[in-house]
Design an enzyme around this catalytic site. Structure first.
Site, PDB file in Angstrom:
ATOM      1  N   GLU A  47       0.854  -1.189   0.000  1.00 21.75           N
ATOM      2  CA  GLU A  47       0.000   0.000   0.000  1.00 21.75           C
ATOM      3  C   GLU A  47       0.893   1.242   0.000  1.00 21.75           C
ATOM      4  OE1 GLU A  47      -3.443   1.839   2.970  1.00 21.75           O
ATOM      5  OE2 GLU A  47      -1.752   0.720   3.792  1.00 21.75           O
ATOM      6  N   LYS A  52      -9.819   0.073  -2.029  1.00 24.15           N
ATOM      7  CA  LYS A  52     -10.067  -0.246  -0.625  1.00 24.15           C
ATOM      8  C   LYS A  52     -11.519   0.051  -0.266  1.00 24.15           C
ATOM      9  CE  LYS A  52      -8.075   0.558   3.977  1.00 24.15           C
ATOM     10  NZ  LYS A  52      -7.028   1.293   4.731  1.00 24.15           N
ATOM     11  N   CYS A  80      -4.224  -3.065   4.389  1.00 24.54           N
ATOM     12  CA  CYS A  80      -3.899  -2.569   5.726  1.00 24.54           C
ATOM     13  C   CYS A  80      -4.913  -3.034   6.771  1.00 24.54           C
ATOM     14  CB  CYS A  80      -3.766  -1.039   5.700  1.00 24.54           C
ATOM     15  SG  CYS A  80      -2.822  -0.363   7.090  1.00 24.54           S
TER      16      CYS A  80
END
Length: 516
Positions: A261, A322, A373
């Site tokens: 990321e 995301k 994440c």
């Protein structure tokens, strides 16, 4: 016991619960913490139960989340206190179910129910600190394969509530007390008795893929980690080019490469030089690269956090955006109102727009499940990619802001548990740590040192089976939540009946009026 003394015990139990997680990892304290909190709740009112639960939760979260101080001490305290109110609810409802027979079961189910609520509300929830997430190196972790996180939390809580019951009745029935704790312990480790058979029943691997995970390193620290955005990109480009010089044309050339990321915080579709640098690195390695990029949205104030499948020669293809941005970290709810009072929010000038579909991406003949994440902590996001056909899990993450804190190891522990739950290899690519490759058993196959530039290379078997934990984990959580709700309802009804009975008894024992 006076309320103040109970509150001190509850706070100490909260500290013990926090110490069960990384970086301390004193997981044996977890059932002790549950037992201590449960004992403080015996014989108190619901209101006092809420106070005691909140005291426990505040101490727990302050111990678990000191890494939030990187953002600010006020953020650490505010988040901890807000999360503590969920444990206040746990305390008040536990007081209610302690009135019932077999209360250790209902009290343990309440831990699951509160965690489910905390993981959902508000803004999609905050699942950090679920009891299950501290169990990675214990036999309880194997329950993830069978029941998901909800079952593992229930097992840990049941050991604690059974221990509390044993302490309460030990003088009267010591044998039953010991038997109850032993039975709860058997439930907690039952996964380790069944998991090997589950893994064997899964059959042969569905294929093989050689994966390289690039950790380019980040020059900055804390909130300034990405002050040099171009340097971060250059590090990942150069690490990939150097690696290509070593492996291209050899048996060690990977089938695909994973960048983390934020490997480019500069939109490659807006800056031709960034696009060219990424394409050059991809062409050099000669295989598809999953690039973590920040990409501008349709509005100037919007941004997307994407994993982009970047092909040699042809460039970017499939993308995953995301789907669960972090509130107050990646977007600001009610920005127009809140930003007036907290100028620090100006550090987040653009709101991250959530994606609309799971991170199921075809790449190099393999289907990967990409979570970005903090998304690794959300059950439904992991289950969605596995149910969508992913035979390899990828966690693209940027922990540069939290280097030197417990957040890094806490997140990596969750990734290890996801490997057990899904019976898949997990590849974690981080900007500067922790990058690692994790086997379906939870064993770390390869791991890069933090704050270094490194490339991890492994040939990984692929698995396409759907474990019971993935298939039924959400159902387990829902059923335990319903059990908890039913127990609270039964406890309230029982209390009301008893009060009505006592009231009638008092009225019948009153001296009758004597008439002349």
């Amino acid at each position: 016991m006076p309320l103040l003394a109970r509150l001190v015990v509850a706070a100490l139990a909260g500290i013990a619960a926090g110490a069960a997680f990384e970086p301390f990892g004193l997981v044996a304290l977890l059932p002790i913490a549950v037992a201590a909190l449960t004992l403080t709740l015996r014989g108190v009112t619901k209101r006092r139960g809420f106070v005691l639960g909140t005291g426990f939760g505040t101490a727990f979260m302050l111990t678990l989340l000191p890494w939030m101080q990187v953002i600010g001490a006020d953020a650490w305290i505010m988040l901890s206190v807000f999360q503590a109110f969920y444990y206040g609810l746990l305390g008040a409802t536990t007081v209610v179910v302690l009135r019932l027979p077999w209360w250790p079961l209902w009290a343990a189910a309440l831990w699951v129910a509160v965690e489910m609520l905390r993981s959902t509300v508000p803004f999609g929830g905050f699942p950090w600190g679920r009891l299950a997430y501290a169990t990675v190196d214990t036999p309880v972790a194997d329950l993830f394969t069978l029941t998901g996180a909800a079952g593992a939390t229930f097992a840990v809580a049941l050991v604690g509530t059974s221990a509390a019951w044993a302490v309460a009745v030990a003088r009267r029935t010591p044998v039953r007390a010991a038997a109850a704790v032993a039975a709860a312990a058997v439930v907690a480790v039952s996964g380790s008795l069944v998991q090997p058979q589950v893994a064997e029943a899964a059959g042969e691997p569905a294929g093989q893929v050689t994966v390289a995970a690039v950790q380019g390193d980040v020059p900055g620290e804390g909130m300034d980690a990405f002050a040099e955005r171009r340097a971060v990109l250059n590090n990942h480009v150069q690490a990939t080019r150097d690696f290509a010089g070593e492996v291209v044309g050899t048996d060690e050339q990977p089938d695909l490469v994973i960048w983390p990321e934020n490997s480019t915080d500069i939109d490659p579709f807006a800056d031709p030089t960034v696009f060219a640098d990424i394409q050059g690195a991809v062409d050099a390695i000669g295989v598809p690269v999953l690039v973590g990029a920040m990409v501008s949205g349709t509005e100037p104030s919007d941004v997307l956090n994407q994993g982009i499948v970047w092909e040699p020669g042809t460039g970017p293809g499939e993308r995953y955006s995301k789907t669960h941005p972090v509130p107050f970290g990646e977007y600001i709810p009610f920005r127009d109102v809140i930003a007036k009072f907290f100028t620090r929010l100006d550090q987040i000038p653009r709101d991250m727009v959530p994606g609309t579909r799971p991170g199921v991406l075809p790449i190099a003949g393999t289907t990967i499940g990409d979570v970005i994440c903090f998304e690794v902590a959300y059950d439904e996001l992991v289950r969605d990619v596995v149910n969508g056909g992913a035979d390899l899990l990828v966690v693209q993450t940027n922990n540069a802001t939290y280097m030197g804190t417990g957040q890094v190891e806490q997140q990596f522990a969750i990734a290890r548990l996801r490997a057990i739950e899904t019976h898949r290899y997990v590849v974690v690519a981080a900007t500067n740590g922790v990058s690692g490759i994790i086997a379906p058993s939870g064993e770390v196959v390869a791991r890069a040192e933090t704050r270094t530039q490194a490339v991890l290379l492994e040939s990984l078997p692929l698995h396409d089976d759907i474990t019971a934990g993935v298939r039924w984990g959400s159902t387990v959580g829902l059923l335990l939540t319903l059990v908890a709700a039913g127990a609270v309802s039964a406890g309230i009804a029982r209390h009301r009946r008893r009060r009505r009975t006592e009231a009638r008894s008092d009225s019948t024992t009153t001296d009758p009026v004597v008439r002349a």
